[in-house]
Design a protein around this motif. Structure first.
Motif, PDB file in Angstrom:
ATOM      1  N   GLY A  57     -18.389 -47.112 124.020  1.00 48.08           N
ATOM      2  CA  GLY A  57     -17.942 -47.519 122.688  1.00 48.08           C
ATOM      3  C   GLY A  57     -19.077 -47.543 121.697  1.00 48.08           C
ATOM      4  N   GLU A  58     -20.248 -47.975 122.139  1.00 46.03           N
ATOM      5  CA  GLU A  58     -21.422 -48.034 121.275  1.00 46.03           C
ATOM      6  C   GLU A  58     -21.823 -46.640 120.790  1.00 46.03           C
ATOM      7  OE1 GLU A  58     -20.904 -49.590 124.044  1.00 46.03           O
ATOM      8  OE2 GLU A  58     -21.803 -51.581 124.110  1.00 46.03           O
ATOM      9  N   LYS A  59     -21.736 -45.662 121.680  1.00 44.27           N
ATOM     10  CA  LYS A  59     -22.092 -44.288 121.310  1.00 44.27           C
ATOM     11  C   LYS A  59     -21.109 -43.719 120.293  1.00 44.27           C
ATOM     12  CE  LYS A  59     -24.347 -43.260 125.749  1.00 44.27           C
ATOM     13  NZ  LYS A  59     -24.297 -42.424 126.973  1.00 44.27           N
ATOM     14  N   VAL A  60     -19.816 -43.980 120.487  1.00 43.14           N
ATOM     15  CA  VAL A  60     -18.805 -43.512 119.527  1.00 43.14           C
ATOM     16  C   VAL A  60     -19.050 -44.160 118.168  1.00 43.14           C
ATOM     17  CG1 VAL A  60     -16.351 -43.546 118.939  1.00 43.14           C
ATOM     18  CG2 VAL A  60     -17.057 -43.055 121.285  1.00 43.14           C
ATOM     19  N   ALA A  61     -19.307 -45.461 118.166  1.00 40.06           N
ATOM     20  CA  ALA A  61     -19.558 -46.179 116.916  1.00 40.06           C
ATOM     21  C   ALA A  61     -20.776 -45.616 116.198  1.00 40.06           C
ATOM     22  CB  ALA A  61     -19.751 -47.666 117.199  1.00 40.06           C
ATOM     23  N   ALA A  62     -21.832 -45.294 116.945  1.00 39.62           N
ATOM     24  CA  ALA A  62     -23.040 -44.740 116.342  1.00 39.62           C
ATOM     25  C   ALA A  62     -22.758 -43.400 115.678  1.00 39.62           C
ATOM     26  CB  ALA A  62     -24.128 -44.588 117.404  1.00 39.62           C
ATOM     27  N   LEU A  63     -22.006 -42.543 116.355  1.00 41.98           N
ATOM     28  CA  LEU A  63     -21.676 -41.244 115.777  1.00 41.98           C
ATOM     29  C   LEU A  63     -20.830 -41.406 114.518  1.00 41.98           C
ATOM     30  CD1 LEU A  63     -20.909 -39.084 118.953  1.00 41.98           C
ATOM     31  CD2 LEU A  63     -23.036 -39.258 117.656  1.00 41.98           C
TER      32      LEU A  63
ATOM     33  N   TYR B  52     -22.376 -36.529 125.046  1.00 42.63           N
ATOM     34  CA  TYR B  52     -23.595 -35.761 124.825  1.00 42.63           C
ATOM     35  C   TYR B  52     -24.751 -36.666 124.381  1.00 42.63           C
ATOM     36  CZ  TYR B  52     -26.379 -31.679 123.542  1.00 42.63           C
ATOM     37  OH  TYR B  52     -27.356 -30.727 123.467  1.00 42.63           O
ATOM     38  N   VAL B  53     -24.409 -37.883 123.939  1.00 45.10           N
ATOM     39  CA  VAL B  53     -25.418 -38.801 123.402  1.00 45.10           C
ATOM     40  C   VAL B  53     -26.161 -39.519 124.523  1.00 45.10           C
ATOM     41  CG1 VAL B  53     -25.788 -40.857 121.996  1.00 45.10           C
ATOM     42  CG2 VAL B  53     -24.098 -39.161 121.291  1.00 45.10           C
ATOM     43  N   CYS B  54     -27.471 -39.378 124.525  1.00 48.62           N
ATOM     44  CA  CYS B  54     -28.352 -40.080 125.465  1.00 48.62           C
ATOM     45  C   CYS B  54     -27.741 -40.139 126.870  1.00 48.62           C
ATOM     46  CB  CYS B  54     -28.621 -41.493 124.955  1.00 48.62           C
ATOM     47  SG  CYS B  54     -30.094 -42.274 125.635  1.00 48.62           S
ATOM     48  N   PRO B  55     -27.532 -38.997 127.509  1.00 47.15           N
ATOM     49  CA  PRO B  55     -26.829 -38.954 128.797  1.00 47.15           C
ATOM     50  C   PRO B  55     -27.502 -39.741 129.912  1.00 47.15           C
ATOM     51  CG  PRO B  55     -27.888 -36.849 128.324  1.00 47.15           C
ATOM     52  CD  PRO B  55     -27.976 -37.661 127.070  1.00 47.15           C
ATOM     53  N   GLU B  56     -28.784 -40.065 129.744  1.00 47.73           N
ATOM     54  CA  GLU B  56     -29.464 -40.826 130.801  1.00 47.73           C
ATOM     55  C   GLU B  56     -29.064 -42.298 130.806  1.00 47.73           C
ATOM     56  OE1 GLU B  56     -32.572 -40.199 127.471  1.00 47.73           O
ATOM     57  OE2 GLU B  56     -30.837 -39.198 128.331  1.00 47.73           O
ATOM     58  N   ILE B  57     -28.392 -42.745 129.747  1.00 48.00           N
ATOM     59  CA  ILE B  57     -27.904 -44.124 129.704  1.00 48.00           C
ATOM     60  C   ILE B  57     -26.503 -44.182 130.302  1.00 48.00           C
ATOM     61  CG2 ILE B  57     -27.146 -46.024 128.234  1.00 48.00           C
ATOM     62  CD1 ILE B  57     -29.328 -45.416 126.321  1.00 48.00           C
ATOM     63  N   ILE B  58     -26.328 -45.004 131.309  1.00 43.94           N
ATOM     64  CA  ILE B  58     -25.020 -45.184 131.936  1.00 43.94           C
ATOM     65  C   ILE B  58     -24.229 -46.202 131.118  1.00 43.94           C
ATOM     66  CG2 ILE B  58     -23.809 -45.891 134.022  1.00 43.94           C
ATOM     67  CD1 ILE B  58     -26.274 -45.135 135.618  1.00 43.94           C
ATOM     68  N   GLY B  59     -23.032 -45.822 130.699  1.00 47.49           N
ATOM     69  CA  GLY B  59     -22.191 -46.734 129.939  1.00 47.49           C
ATOM     70  C   GLY B  59     -22.442 -46.652 128.448  1.00 47.49           C
ATOM     71  N   LEU B  60     -22.194 -47.778 127.733  1.00 50.69           N
ATOM     72  CA  LEU B  60     -22.299 -47.871 126.282  1.00 50.69           C
ATOM     73  C   LEU B  60     -21.415 -46.839 125.584  1.00 50.69           C
ATOM     74  CD1 LEU B  60     -26.128 -48.484 125.636  1.00 50.69           C
ATOM     75  CD2 LEU B  60     -24.343 -50.126 126.163  1.00 50.69           C
TER      76      LEU B  60
ATOM     77  N   TRP C  72     -33.204 -42.245 120.920  1.00 48.45           N
ATOM     78  CA  TRP C  72     -32.586 -40.941 121.210  1.00 48.45           C
ATOM     79  C   TRP C  72     -31.898 -40.392 119.964  1.00 48.45           C
ATOM     80  CZ3 TRP C  72     -28.286 -38.058 120.896  1.00 48.45           C
ATOM     81  CH2 TRP C  72     -28.200 -36.921 121.697  1.00 48.45           C
ATOM     82  N   LEU C  73     -31.150 -41.223 119.280  1.00 47.87           N
ATOM     83  CA  LEU C  73     -30.426 -40.783 118.077  1.00 47.87           C
ATOM     84  C   LEU C  73     -31.391 -40.311 116.999  1.00 47.87           C
ATOM     85  CD1 LEU C  73     -27.758 -43.638 117.925  1.00 47.87           C
ATOM     86  CD2 LEU C  73     -27.290 -41.221 118.407  1.00 47.87           C
ATOM     87  N   GLN C  74     -32.489 -41.053 116.800  1.00 56.14           N
ATOM     88  CA  GLN C  74     -33.455 -40.668 115.774  1.00 56.14           C
ATOM     89  C   GLN C  74     -34.162 -39.366 116.129  1.00 56.14           C
ATOM     90  OE1 GLN C  74     -37.077 -40.714 115.668  1.00 56.14           O
ATOM     91  NE2 GLN C  74     -37.097 -40.241 113.487  1.00 56.14           N
ATOM     92  N   GLU C  75     -34.485 -39.200 117.397  1.00 53.55           N
ATOM     93  CA  GLU C  75     -35.234 -38.022 117.803  1.00 53.55           C
ATOM     94  C   GLU C  75     -34.365 -36.774 117.922  1.00 53.55           C
ATOM     95  OE1 GLU C  75     -37.235 -39.039 121.411  1.00 53.55           O
ATOM     96  OE2 GLU C  75     -38.892 -40.051 120.366  1.00 53.55           O
ATOM     97  N   ASN C  76     -33.085 -36.944 118.270  1.00 52.45           N
ATOM     98  CA  ASN C  76     -32.234 -35.782 118.526  1.00 52.45           C
ATOM     99  C   ASN C  76     -31.271 -35.466 117.391  1.00 52.45           C
ATOM    100  OD1 ASN C  76     -32.608 -34.912 121.595  1.00 52.45           O
ATOM    101  ND2 ASN C  76     -32.791 -37.134 121.471  1.00 52.45           N
ATOM    102  N   LEU C  77     -31.047 -36.407 116.484  1.00 52.91           N
ATOM    103  CA  LEU C  77     -30.216 -36.130 115.305  1.00 52.91           C
ATOM    104  C   LEU C  77     -31.106 -36.257 114.075  1.00 52.91           C
ATOM    105  CD1 LEU C  77     -26.856 -37.827 116.374  1.00 52.91           C
ATOM    106  CD2 LEU C  77     -27.431 -35.391 116.349  1.00 52.91           C
TER     107      LEU C  77
END
Length: 378
Positions: A120-126, A110-118, A160-165
């Motif tokens: 592990g980075e998205k899981v780490a951020a959450l 659900y995180v920044c769906p327009e970015i392809i990949g990343l 994206w994280l700052q604006e949506n969370l």
């Protein structure tokens, strides 16, 4: 010299939001309510530039930095509401979702769906966002660093994280008092790190920040405080219990103690042709299917994260089997090159993953997932 209505709006909001009386007086002395210049406007803009709210374009023009834009759009104090309450039905929906298979993958998707990949980075951020402060004297906050070439989506993910969370965004323009705070005589002035106490700071271009600013960030990450030495206020310590998700192009130019403080470090890269094709197939398969929450509520994900952040997860009382897993992974060489800090990060990352799953007690699965994330740290 005339100024635009947009510039007047900017200055007015900055004056109201910054809480700096001396600066507010300077702005009032520079312009009247009609926007006509009645004082030294460039002196005011110079001060705003020094404090990280605007940046100079040429001899006659200044533009807002990201921090100034955040003020203008009322995003500067975007800190999630710890007093929010949830209805019984909402809580039931959260737990229903958390029971689904591959919930972590679903949340990261659900995180920044327009970015392809990343992935592990998205899981780490959450995991960082929901991580706890200090539990029984141990620092449970998770710190994440994304390092790699430009164009890999690092900055876009932070925004994206700052604006949506929730949280606070800063880059190299946020320096000195704008970052650490200060004092105007005996009057204290909050900086971004103090404002973000208990929240998240998204740092872009970390390696380009001043060394003194990096040192202040290190202090907030390691001790949860910042120290102010300015004016009549000497050795004034202020609480800054922050989590940090940072991005850089070259981590080697970050001061070593700060670089070593990150629990998870990812080397971002551009996707291969095969990975892009796989992403296209995944997107086509998911198109127009039922989305998270089943109701199409755009706030569902944010509310789930709010609930997870306050959810209480912990390691089991009997931790021998978890210890054996880590020892076995170390013996097998899977954690080769990971120092004591990397291994110490595993329990708190596992706790954060359990919070994302709304599990009260950390199990084998979360420990193994934490190990997989730590393995990606170089």
């Amino acid at each position: 010299m005339d100024i635009t209505k947009q510039q007047m709006k900017t200055l007015k909001i900055l004056k109201e939001k910054l809480g700096n009386k001396a600066l507010a007086r300077s702005i009032e002395e520079a312009y009247n309510e009609s926007g006509e210049v009645i004082g030294n406007v460039w002196e005011v803009m110079k001060r705003l530039s020094e404090e990280g709210w605007v940046k100079r374009v040429d001899d006659k023009r200044y533009t807002l930095t990201q921090n100034g834009e955040n003020v203008l759009e009322n995003k500067k104090d975007k800190k999630h509401d710890i007093n929010i309450t949830f209805e019984k039905k909402q809580v039931e929906e959260f737990h229903k979702l958390s029971a689904e298979r591959d919930i972590i993958k679903r949340l990261s998707g659900y995180v920044c769906p327009e970015i392809i990949g990343l992935e592990g980075e998205k899981v780490a951020a959450l995991a960082s966002i929901v991580s706890d402060d200090i539990v029984n004297g141990d620092n449970n906050r998770v710190f994440v660093l994304l390092s790699g070439d430009p164009g890999t989506g690092k900055s876009k993910l932070l925004v994206w994280l700052q604006e949506n969370l929730w949280g606070f965004y800063a880059d190299k323009a946020c320096t000195g008092p704008a970052l650490t705070g200060g004092a105007d005589g005996e009057q204290k002035k909050e900086g971004l790190l103090e404002k973000a106490n208990g929240s998240i700071v998204y740092l872009d271009e970390l390696e380009k920040m001043e060394k003194k600013d990096q040192a202040a960030i290190l202090n907030a990450m390691s001790r949860g405080i910042i120290t102010i030495n300015k004016g009549r206020v000497v050795n004034d310590e202020r609480e800054a219990m922050i989590r940090v998700i940072a991005a850089c192009n070259n981590e080697q130019t970050i001061i070593e103690p700060l670089r070593d403080r990150f629990d998870l470090v990812f080397q971002t890269r551009k996707l291969s042709k095969e990975e892009k094709e796989g992403f296209i197939r995944l997107k086509m398969n998911d198109f127009n299917r039922v989305k998270m929450g089943g109701e199409g509520n755009p706030d569902f994900f944010k509310n789930y994260m709010r609930y997870a952040q306050r959810f209480g997860s912990a390691l089991p009382e009997d931790r021998e089997f978890l210890t054996e897993i880590i020892i076995e992974e170390t013996r097998s060489g899977k954690l080769q090159g990971r120092g004591a800090r990397g291994i110490e990060s595993i329990p708190k990352i596992a706790i954060a993953l359990a919070k994302l799953k709304l599990k009260r007690v950390v199990g084998i699965e979360e420990v193994k997932e934490a190990i997989e994330l730590v393995k990606e740290k170089r």
